[in-house]
Design an enzyme around this catalytic site. Structure first.
Site, PDB file in Angstrom:
ATOM      1  N   GLY A  37       5.579   3.251   0.029  1.00  0.00           N
ATOM      2  CA  GLY A  37       6.210   4.045  -1.019  1.00  0.00           C
ATOM      3  C   GLY A  37       5.282   4.101  -2.205  1.00  0.00           C
ATOM      4  CB  SER A  60      -0.914  -0.002   1.223  1.00  0.00           C
ATOM      5  OG  SER A  60      -0.154   0.278   2.386  1.00  0.00           O
ATOM      6  CE  LYS A  61      -2.243   6.415  -2.798  1.00  0.00           C
ATOM      7  NZ  LYS A  61      -3.523   5.692  -2.616  1.00  0.00           N
ATOM      8  NE  ARG A  62       0.437   0.349   5.747  1.00  0.00           N
ATOM      9  CZ  ARG A  62       1.156  -0.723   6.040  1.00  0.00           C
ATOM     10  NH1 ARG A  62       2.362  -0.588   6.496  1.00  0.00           N
ATOM     11  NH2 ARG A  62       0.643  -1.918   5.885  1.00  0.00           N
TER      12      ARG A  62
END
Length: 541
Positions: A307, A303-305
């Site tokens: 990167g 997921s976005k966290r």
RNA sequence: GUCUCCAUCGUCUAGUGGUUAGGACAUCGGGUUUUCAUCCCGACAACGGGGGUUCAAUUCCCCCUGGAGAUGCCA
């Protein structure tokens, strides 16, 4: 125009022009078609007697991300490798979250990757429409049919009731999680009353209370769930009249003649549910192949966290589509464990289901960087310069309407940076000193390790003389002269090169020095050297 | 809580009832080089644990553990 042969069912002028716009982006897939099939197709027919039809069916609720794209790619490669049909279907049944921007991103991403769909939005096909919101009435019809057949029922429970029900179940750690089937056994009069009152309702599937359901997965084998473990009477048709994934998916896969469903493993638990739906409709289910998921470094779903995960991000940073495709294909699939470079057209030929791994894989940004560097180095100087231009323009190093001279300048600097670029965007920092005035270096930056200011100053002064007169001299000659300084002063070679480098490029790390100087121009170089000399003079004095 | 799936170096993976368990990335060391990078050479590093089956299990079976996913009027 061999691609025309592959591209079935296209009709209408707008579709045509769309195709023509995309054509230059897809150099590889029609090549395969033109050359790869004569003997292969017969071989493949033995393995998959029916003609393979697969689909990628994303919901346009966000930017296309690595996981989704990997699924798209595997479906696409599988279709190509088996002379099958690759279908794109847009599952925009979530009216809240679906956006036009996300839909556009889907098209842009697939175009950038060079993935062409044989049937789907924009190109049409015999089983359209391929956008689920345009198939609205179909789902209504089939859902009602299920109700009429006693396979499904209307439920009038409010979202609030369901919410509190769920909270209670979670709090109590109840064995029964999910809908309590309250409306399944509603009496005729109750139902009638609710209908009369105009109570909003959904349609739920009557999941059998007993027995178990099995589906076969190509990779995993048989997967069985007891029916009372299957989601209790899931919603098929929402109160807004739109279908849920389960309903739309089953109906469309059936109507579109999908033969193999390749989707992420997160769908495994709902496999039996889908079988139940096929049974309720009296349809033959397709083959299943659940793909291992792509995880982040911490082993959680990517997921976005972790990167960047959207393809758009990778594209903007300067990853090449062939590198991204190659790397992404290698997480979850392998050829023989030795070979790891595959161009898209090779994947179109070599991809096979059996080589897909069952275990989830962690997305390794560093390995992607390595692939990208390898592909960058394979480009010709002109190709790379073309790819680099947008970055030069965006950073203001180059005017948007740059002419052939400017382009030639980029081409000439490509050899200096080619083997140093991990991503195309690196070009900006790497060549900034050529296009903008650099900040005056701090005195200590100019000093190589274990070398005092006075010595360095002297080295720079002598170097200035040589560099000022280097016009017309061979690099080797200039290098020799600079080397002589080191010898005269009794210092290391680096003791003369590094101060020059820092003075000229503003950094201890740069492309080869003499090439950089020639690209910068002698005037600017001399000015920067003189500036550095005066900085050191202040130090010494 | 319940259900389902998965399990080889840090990571991606190859592999087999008997192998020195192979490759790549990363890491570390060395060489080339005016820095960095590239390139070349080398090193480190894995079959989660316990039971079976077997002459022999990393490989087949079971249990455990660990991880993940699902459990939505999201897909």
């Amino acid at each position: 125009m061999p691609w025309n042969v592959r591209w079935r069912g296209c009709a209408g002028t707008t579709e045509q022009s769309f195709l023509h716009r995309l054509l230059p982006l897809f150099p590889f897939c029609y090549k395969t078609v033109a050359t790869g099939y004569p003997y292969r197709s017969r071989l493949q027919e033995e393995r998959f007697p029916m003609s393979v039809r697969v689909r990628y069916a994303p919901s346009p609720t966000g930017m296309q991300h690595i996981g989704g794209v990997r699924t798209a790619l595997f479906n696409y490669f599988f279709a190509r490798a088996n002379n099958g049909t690759f279908i794109l279907r847009v599952e925009d049944t979530d009216q809240e979250r679906s956006t036009d921007e996300a839909l556009q991103d889907l098209y842009d991403t697939l175009a950038w990757l060079g993935v062409k769909w044989d049937e789907g939005p924009l190109v049409g096909g015999p089983h359209g429409p391929y956008i689920q919101s345009e198939r609205f009435s179909i789902y209504q019809e089939y859902a009602e049919k299920l109700v009429a057949d006693g396979k499904a029922y209307r439920c009038y429970c409010t979202p609030q009731r369901l919410e509190t029900l769920r909270e209670e179940q979670v709090a109590a750690k109840s064995k029964q999680q999910g809908y309590d089937r309250h409306c399944r056994n509603l009496g005729e009069s109750e139902r009638h009353a609710l209908e009369q009152a105009g109570t909003p309702s959904v349609i739920r599937l009557k999941v059998p209370l007993e027995g178990k359901t099995t589906f076969h997965d190509v990779l995993m084998g048989d997967i069985t769930r007891r029916n009372d473990d299957v989601s209790p009477d899931p919603v098929l048709l929402k109160s807004d009249g739109f279908p849920t994934y389960h309903l739309a998916n089953v109906i469309d896969d059936h109507m579109m003649g999908i033969t193999h469903i390749m989707r992420a493993q997160e769908w495994i638990p709902s496999g039996p549910l889908h079988i139940l739906l096929y049974e309720a409709f009296g349809w033959e289910p397709p083959m299943y192949c659940h793909l291992p998921m792509v995880m982040g470094k911490d082993g959680q779903k990517l997921s976005k966290r972790h990167g960047s995960t959207s393809v758009r991000d990778f594209r903007e940073k300067g990853y090449l589509p062939e590198a991204l495709i190659n790397y992404v294909s290698m997480v979850g699939w392998s050829y023989d464990g030795e070979r790891e470079f595959f161009r898209p057209d090779e994947l179109c030929e070599l991809f096979s289901l059996e080589k897909i791994s069952k275990a989830p894989g962690i997305f390794d940004y560093k390995k992607l960087d390595w692939y990208n560097g390898m592909y960058i180095r394979q480009k010709s100087d002109e190709e790379l310069a073309t790819l680099l231009m947008p970055y030069m323009v965006r950073s203001g190093f180059m005017a948007p309407d740059a002419g052939p001279q400017e382009f030639a300048r980029i081409v000439s600097l490509v050899p200096l940076v080619k083997e140093r670029l991990k991503v195309l965007g690196d070009i900006v920092d790497m060549t900034r000193f050529l296009f903008t005035d650099i900040e005056a270096p701090a005195p200590e930056e100019l000093l190589p390790k274990k070398q005092d200011a006075a010595t360095t100053l002297e080295a720079l002064r002598r170097a200035l003389v040589i560099i000022t007169g280097m016009q017309g001299s061979e690099d080797a000659v200039v290098e020799e002269r600079l080397g002589a300084i080191a010898e005269e002063l009794g210092i290391k070679l680096n003791g003369v090169f590094m101060p020059i480098r820092v003075a000229v490029t503003g950094s201890q790390v740069s492309p080869p020095l003499l090439d950089s100087i020639r690209l910068l121009g002698l005037d600017k170089t001399v000015a920067r050297l003189e500036r550095a000399i005066s900085i050191l003079q202040n130090e010494v004095a």
